[in-house]
Write a protein that holds these residues in place. Structure first.
Motif, short mmCIF file in Angstrom:
data_model
loop_
_atom_site.label_atom_id
_atom_site.label_comp_id
_atom_site.label_asym_id
_atom_site.label_seq_id
_atom_site.Cartn_x
_atom_site.Cartn_y
_atom_site.Cartn_z
N ARG A 221 -1.43 -1.13 6.35
CA ARG A 221 -1.08 -1.61 7.68
C ARG A 221 -1.81 -0.89 8.81
O ARG A 221 -1.74 -1.32 9.96
CB ARG A 221 0.44 -1.45 7.89
CG ARG A 221 1.27 -2.35 6.99
CD ARG A 221 2.74 -2.00 7.06
NE ARG A 221 3.52 -2.81 6.13
CZ ARG A 221 4.78 -2.57 5.80
NH1 ARG A 221 5.40 -1.52 6.33
NH2 ARG A 221 5.40 -3.34 4.94
N THR A 222 -2.49 0.20 8.51
CA THR A 222 -3.10 0.97 9.58
C THR A 222 -4.18 0.17 10.31
O THR A 222 -4.89 -0.63 9.71
CB THR A 222 -3.71 2.29 9.03
OG1 THR A 222 -4.17 3.07 10.12
CG2 THR A 222 -4.89 2.00 8.11
N LEU A 223 -4.26 0.38 11.61
CA LEU A 223 -5.25 -0.33 12.42
C LEU A 223 -6.66 0.20 12.19
O LEU A 223 -7.63 -0.53 12.28
CB LEU A 223 -4.90 -0.20 13.91
CG LEU A 223 -3.71 -1.03 14.39
CD1 LEU A 223 -3.25 -0.57 15.77
CD2 LEU A 223 -4.07 -2.51 14.42
N LEU A 224 -6.77 1.49 11.89
CA LEU A 224 -8.06 2.13 11.70
C LEU A 224 -8.11 2.80 10.33
O LEU A 224 -7.68 3.95 10.19
CB LEU A 224 -8.31 3.18 12.79
CG LEU A 224 -8.47 2.64 14.21
CD1 LEU A 224 -8.45 3.78 15.21
CD2 LEU A 224 -9.78 1.87 14.34
N PRO A 225 -8.61 2.10 9.31
CA PRO A 225 -8.69 2.70 7.97
C PRO A 225 -9.45 4.02 7.95
O PRO A 225 -9.22 4.86 7.08
CB PRO A 225 -9.41 1.62 7.16
CG PRO A 225 -9.12 0.33 7.87
CD PRO A 225 -9.07 0.69 9.32
N LEU A 226 -10.36 4.20 8.91
CA LEU A 226 -11.12 5.44 8.95
C LEU A 226 -10.22 6.66 9.05
O LEU A 226 -10.55 7.73 8.54
CB LEU A 226 -12.09 5.41 10.15
CG LEU A 226 -12.99 6.64 10.34
CD1 LEU A 226 -13.92 6.80 9.14
CD2 LEU A 226 -13.79 6.52 11.63
N THR A 227 -9.06 6.51 9.70
CA THR A 227 -8.17 7.67 9.89
C THR A 227 -7.65 8.20 8.57
O THR A 227 -7.68 9.41 8.33
CB THR A 227 -7.00 7.31 10.82
OG1 THR A 227 -6.27 6.20 10.25
CG2 THR A 227 -7.48 6.94 12.20
N TRP A 228 -7.16 7.30 7.67
CA TRP A 228 -6.65 7.79 6.40
C TRP A 228 -7.78 8.27 5.49
O TRP A 228 -7.60 9.20 4.68
CB TRP A 228 -5.74 6.79 5.70
CG TRP A 228 -6.33 5.53 5.14
CD1 TRP A 228 -6.29 4.28 5.69
CD2 TRP A 228 -7.01 5.36 3.88
NE1 TRP A 228 -6.90 3.35 4.87
CE2 TRP A 228 -7.35 4.00 3.75
CE3 TRP A 228 -7.36 6.24 2.86
CZ2 TRP A 228 -8.04 3.49 2.65
CZ3 TRP A 228 -8.05 5.75 1.75
CH2 TRP A 228 -8.37 4.39 1.66
N LYS A 229 -8.96 7.67 5.64
CA LYS A 229 -10.09 8.11 4.82
C LYS A 229 -10.55 9.51 5.21
O LYS A 229 -10.92 10.33 4.35
CB LYS A 229 -11.24 7.11 4.95
CG LYS A 229 -10.93 5.76 4.32
CD LYS A 229 -12.07 4.77 4.49
CE LYS A 229 -11.73 3.42 3.88
NZ LYS A 229 -12.81 2.43 4.03
N ILE A 230 -10.52 9.82 6.51
CA ILE A 230 -10.87 11.17 6.97
C ILE A 230 -9.83 12.17 6.47
O ILE A 230 -10.16 13.25 5.97
CB ILE A 230 -10.97 11.21 8.51
CG1 ILE A 230 -12.20 10.42 8.98
CG2 ILE A 230 -11.05 12.65 9.01
CD1 ILE A 230 -12.31 10.27 10.48
N LYS A 231 -8.55 11.79 6.59
CA LYS A 231 -7.49 12.69 6.12
C LYS A 231 -7.60 12.92 4.61
O LYS A 231 -7.35 14.02 4.11
CB LYS A 231 -6.12 12.13 6.49
CG LYS A 231 -5.78 12.25 7.96
CD LYS A 231 -4.31 12.00 8.25
CE LYS A 231 -3.94 10.54 8.13
NZ LYS A 231 -2.52 10.30 8.49
N ARG A 232 -7.97 11.87 3.88
CA ARG A 232 -8.14 12.03 2.43
C ARG A 232 -9.31 12.96 2.12
O ARG A 232 -9.23 13.82 1.23
CB ARG A 232 -8.35 10.67 1.76
CG ARG A 232 -8.48 10.77 0.25
CD ARG A 232 -8.60 9.43 -0.42
NE ARG A 232 -9.82 8.73 -0.05
CZ ARG A 232 -10.20 7.56 -0.58
NH1 ARG A 232 -9.42 6.97 -1.48
NH2 ARG A 232 -11.31 6.98 -0.20
N ALA A 233 -10.41 12.79 2.86
CA ALA A 233 -11.60 13.62 2.63
C ALA A 233 -11.31 15.10 2.86
O ALA A 233 -11.83 15.97 2.15
CB ALA A 233 -12.74 13.16 3.53
#
Length: 504
Positions: A221-233
């Motif tokens: 549901r996140t508007l910016l998938p980049l945010t969770w990908k950065i947190k995962r990285a």
């Protein structure tokens, strides 16, 4: 520090646009949503982030075609429909066009991997073909007469007896999840986790599983998938918790797989009578892949039936006349063998269908468009769009269910009148087409476990209502909140008191 430098300006930019554009609060129940350059309908999405199912349902209910288009951030687009013609188009007529796709696969992969609910093509076909052998009449009879009946009589009923005797409040949603979890593990994996024990212990697996599901769905549901990908990285925040939770879940599933492999190796003549044995002897015994399969079936068996039953018992408490009809049906079946007893509970079956119309275990199911297309109602679909059908909204459409759609009426599903119009007591069930009522999906991916789910739910209803009344222990006037991750939940659980029925 780097992550903060990247995310903070981005967050401030979105929030600034939100406050500039939405100078006055947006009504949460608006049936339309405005779209702006670059940010799309971000203001409305943010305003309804705590009630996405209800908000999108409102949009569909307010649309003449029962279809809504929501523009997301940076040109991403979501199409949500409750139009039966569109649903048939998506789930059957153009099945190859609407897949799980790369968006959902990537987002849910850490939890579901290549399991059946996150797979397309040959991987999906193989799992479905092997699993289909577990749903014949012989297996269904075994499931009801041995697995479900044993769990009911030896665990669930004694726990409810103790709760009633002590006049305690208990979370029925938690109990039903434990019940369903034990059942799916026993029938699918030949393993008994015994989660429904009298002490109702807090198990690490259950806690980790809930968190893994919740965070995975928030990714979608996140508007910016980049945010969770950065947190995962960087291994921080929610992604750190997800990694830890998924590790616990996968270890639990891997242990089941290892034990089954050992059992099969020691007993070469062992009949492959459970789902896991079938997969391990099918030529696809890669441990990670089979672990994915185990997790997917836990999701299917634990969360869907328990969600359906939780809302069913809530609705019964609000509609005592329906409970009385079900109790009469139960009394009529007292001398019938178990399998036939639950199979022929027509009024109870209709009541469960009606409950799932209002509170479907999977309220929205998303697909990915693999090419440009046009839906039957004229909605244009672009390659890469999220396209979802919305059972929760469909159960609330006047065009499908009439002006009394908000009423809990099992009679919608029944025919009980003689040719001269005089009402008869004996009901016959009248089903709806699966594109008007896609609670169990439809088309090639229609739920294999539909009959098993109904048999299990009816056996629970019979076993519980024959002995007890379920009384919600909530503040008067406060109704439970419907929330959804992979499946529906009652937020905060379902606190109830259990009362013994007076014996005649």
């Amino acid at each position: 520090m780097f992550v903060f430098q990247v995310l903070a300006p981005l967050s401030l930019f979105i929030l600034s646009l939100f406050f500039i554009i939405s100078r006055k609060p947006k009504p949460k129940r608006s049936s339309t949503t405005k779209s702006y350059p670059i940010i799309g309908s971000t203001p409305a999405i943010l305003a309804n982030k705590d009630r996405p199912i209800q908000w999108t349902s409102d949009l569909i209910q307010g649309s003449p075609t029962a279809t809504a288009v929501v523009d997301r951030f940076m040109g991403d687009r979501a199409i949500l429909t409750g139009n039966p013609a569109n649903v048939q188009h998506i789930l059957k007529n153009q099945f190859p066009t609407y897949q799980k796709g790369p968006l959902f696969k990537e987002t849910l992969f850490d939890l579901l991997g290549n399991g059946i609910f996150n797979a397309d093509g040959d991987t999906w076909k193989f799992q479905r073909q092997v699993a289909s052998h577990e749903f014949n009449t012989k297996c269904l009879r075994k499931f009801v007469e041995t697995v479900v009946d044993t769990e009911l009589s030896q665990r669930l009923i004694p726990i409810l007896e103790a709760v009633a005797a002590d006049k305690k409040v208990v979370d029925l949603q938690d109990i039903l999840q434990r019940f369903a979890f034990d059942n799916i593990c026993k029938i699918a994996f030949g393993y008994d986790p015994a989660y429904l024990s009298p002490s109702l212990p807090q198990e690490q697996f259950a806690t980790s599983f809930e968190e893994a599901v919740m965070i995975s769905c928030k990714r979608v549901r996140t508007l910016l998938p980049l945010t969770w990908k950065i947190k995962r990285a960087f291994g921080i925040g929610s992604e750190k918790r997800l990694k830890e939770s998924v590790s616990q879940v996968r270890q639990f599933a891997k242990n089941i797989v290892k034990e089954k492999k050992k059992e099969l190796a020691e007993k070469s003549s062992l009949e492959t009578g459970d789902l896991l044995s079938r997969f391990l002897t099918s030529g696809h015994s890669d441990e990670d892949f089979v672990t994915d399969i185990v997790i997917s079936f836990i999701v299917a068996g634990r969360d869907t039936t328990s969600a359906a039953l939780t809302w069913f018992f809530w609705l019964l408490s609000k509609n005592p006349q329906v409970e009385e009809e079900i109790f009469e049906e139960i009394a009529e079946k007292s001398e019938t063998p178990v399998f036939e007893e639950v199979k022929d509970m027509v009024y109870t079956h209709a009541s469960l269908c009606e409950s799932m119309r209002l509170y479907p275990p999977v309220p929205v199911d998303g697909k990915y468009a693999t090419r440009d297309d046009v839906l039957p109602d004229g909605t244009r679909v672009r390659k890469g769009d999220r396209v979802s059908y919305h059972p929760y909204a469909m159960g609330r459409l006047e065009m499908l269910w009439g002006s009394d759609w908000a009423d809990f009426k099992p009679e919608r599903w029944l025919d009980g009148r003689s040719p001269d119009g005089v009402e008869e007591k004996k009901w016959s069930f009248v089903g709806k087409d699966p594109y008007t009522y896609p609670v169990f999906q439809a088309g090639p991916r229609v739920c294999l476990g539909k009959d098993m789910a109904f048999l299990q739910m009816k056996r629970v209803v019979l076993g519980v209502l024959r002995r007890f009344r379920v009384v919600p222990a909530m503040v008067d006037g406060v109704e439970p909140e419907f929330v959804s991750y992979l499946t529906a939940k009652m937020k905060g659980g379902f606190p109830v008191r259990i009362e013994e029925r007076a014996t005649s």
